[in-house]
Design an enzyme around this catalytic site. Structure first.
Site, short mmCIF file in Angstrom:
data_model
loop_
_atom_site.label_atom_id
_atom_site.label_comp_id
_atom_site.label_asym_id
_atom_site.label_seq_id
_atom_site.Cartn_x
_atom_site.Cartn_y
_atom_site.Cartn_z
N ASP A 21 -29.00 21.51 19.87
CA ASP A 21 -29.64 22.39 20.86
C ASP A 21 -31.06 21.94 21.16
O ASP A 21 -31.73 21.37 20.29
CB ASP A 21 -29.65 23.83 20.29
CG ASP A 21 -29.93 24.86 21.37
OD1 ASP A 21 -29.87 24.51 22.57
OD2 ASP A 21 -30.22 26.01 21.00
N HIS A 38 -30.69 15.41 28.00
CA HIS A 38 -29.33 15.08 27.55
C HIS A 38 -29.21 13.57 27.29
O HIS A 38 -28.58 13.16 26.32
CB HIS A 38 -28.30 15.52 28.58
CG HIS A 38 -28.28 17.01 28.81
ND1 HIS A 38 -28.37 17.91 27.77
CD2 HIS A 38 -28.21 17.77 29.93
CE1 HIS A 38 -28.34 19.14 28.24
NE2 HIS A 38 -28.25 19.08 29.55
N LEU A 132 -15.55 7.40 9.22
CA LEU A 132 -15.99 8.72 9.69
C LEU A 132 -15.13 9.24 10.83
O LEU A 132 -14.84 8.51 11.78
CB LEU A 132 -17.45 8.58 10.19
CG LEU A 132 -18.06 9.83 10.84
CD1 LEU A 132 -18.39 10.88 9.79
CD2 LEU A 132 -19.32 9.47 11.62
C1 FPP Z 1 -28.01 21.51 24.16
O1 FPP Z 1 -29.27 21.50 24.74
C2 FPP Z 1 -27.21 20.38 24.54
C3 FPP Z 1 -26.06 20.39 25.28
C4 FPP Z 1 -25.43 21.63 25.81
C5 FPP Z 1 -25.36 19.17 25.64
C6 FPP Z 1 -25.22 18.17 24.53
C7 FPP Z 1 -24.87 16.90 25.14
C8 FPP Z 1 -25.34 15.71 24.75
C9 FPP Z 1 -26.23 15.50 23.59
C10 FPP Z 1 -24.98 14.52 25.54
C11 FPP Z 1 -23.57 14.06 25.47
C12 FPP Z 1 -23.08 13.83 24.10
C13 FPP Z 1 -22.20 12.90 23.72
C14 FPP Z 1 -21.62 12.96 22.36
C15 FPP Z 1 -21.80 11.79 24.56
P1 FPP Z 1 -29.61 22.57 25.83
O2 FPP Z 1 -29.36 21.96 27.17
O3 FPP Z 1 -28.87 23.82 25.55
O4 FPP Z 1 -31.16 22.76 25.61
P2 FPP Z 1 -32.02 24.08 25.86
O5 FPP Z 1 -31.55 25.10 24.89
O6 FPP Z 1 -33.41 23.61 25.59
O7 FPP Z 1 -31.80 24.46 27.28
#
Ligand code: FPP
Length: 246
Positions: A21, A38, A132
């Site tokens: 997060d 991201h 893994l």
């Molecule tokens: C949370 O941060 C993150 C996500 C909802 C997306 C996670 C995706 C990635 C790390 C990229 C793709 C991953 C792979 C494995 C290829 P948020 O956007 O909720 O952050 P915030 O709470 O600050 O808004």
């Protein structure tokens, strides 16, 4: 001594689950668009996957996209799906080299066609690997998963294959998307939020919870080692007394 050197390899959690997060806030703090967060989050994913594999952790399960995340602005959803495809393409050789087996849980049928196809192809390609197990939770909702398991069992009862009294915890667990995997012993959430957000509700019944203020793009291998060390300092009792477990 580095965190890594302090880790007792005999007492590693077999399964670590992560709620990644804070990508959006990380980007915002730098005056950039959320998508930038991201992209940098992917660098953390790479680092953490490598570190977990190196230690000998058996299962790593990442909350990559929740069922609720479909409600985000269309542009952001599209960007995350494209990032997923490009990351799979870029990293597949590395996953093969590192003996990582890719897996996914969630309502994958909701993913855009191309994304779904490429994901299944990558899972297939890495299925020969024995290291893994990297599970991406995509379009994932733990409550949906539990309802889905109940539906599967109900169908078996209806067809006469199963009696209601045959349903026990083990059978229920086997019918979750995570069937066959051990339950996570450690759940990590970044970004200073103290929530579970519909993630692996059944599976984390006895997990140790680790919360850190760090935003996901800042969470790297050293942070994983620190979390594992913290886990190893805790006493896991499963409802028993301290005297019984020692
Ligand atoms: C949370 O941060 C993150 C996500 C909802 C997306 C996670 C995706 C990635 C790390 C990229 C793709 C991953 C792979 C494995 C290829 P948020 O956007 O909720 O952050 P915030 O709470 O600050 O808004």
């Amino acid at each position: 001594m580095s965190y890594k050197d302090q880790i007792d390899l005999q007492k590693l959690p077999r399964h670590i689950a992560v709620i990644m997060d804070g990508n959006g806030r990380w980007a915002k703090g730098k005056g950039k668009l959320r998508v930038f967060g991201h992209h940098n989050g992917v660098l953390s994913v790479r680092d953490v996957v490598e570190a977990a594999g190196e230690l000998g952790v058996e299962y790593l399960t990442l909350y990559t996209f929740s069922a609720e995340n479909w409600n985000r602005p269309k542009l952001e959803v599209t960007a995350i799906m494209e990032l997923l495809i490009s990351t799979l393409n870029k990293e597949i050789a590395k996953l093969m080299n590192n003996n990582v087996r890719l897996n996914a849980i969630g309502d994958l049928s909701k993913l855009p066609g191309k994304c779904h196809r490429e994901l299944l192809a990558a899972i297939e390609k890495t299925s020969v690997n024995t290291g893994l197990v990297l599970t991406l939770a995509l379009s994932y909702s733990s409550r949906d998963e539990i309802v889905h398991a109940a539906q599967q069992l109900a169908a078996k009862v209806q067809s006469g294959e199963l009696q209601p009294q045959d349903i026990n915890e083990q059978l229920f667990e086997d019918n979750l998307y995570t069937g066959g995997m051990p339950n996570p012993e450690l759940l990590i959430r970044t970004s200073g939020e103290y929530r579970i957000s519909n993630y692996l509700l059944w599976q984390i019944a006895y997990a140790e919870l680790y919360f850190t203020q760090k935003l996901w793009p800042d969470f790297r291998r050293e942070d994983l080692f620190e979390a594992i060390l913290d886990y190893q300092k805790r006493e896991r009792r499963f409802g028993k007394t301290s005297e019984q477990v020692n």
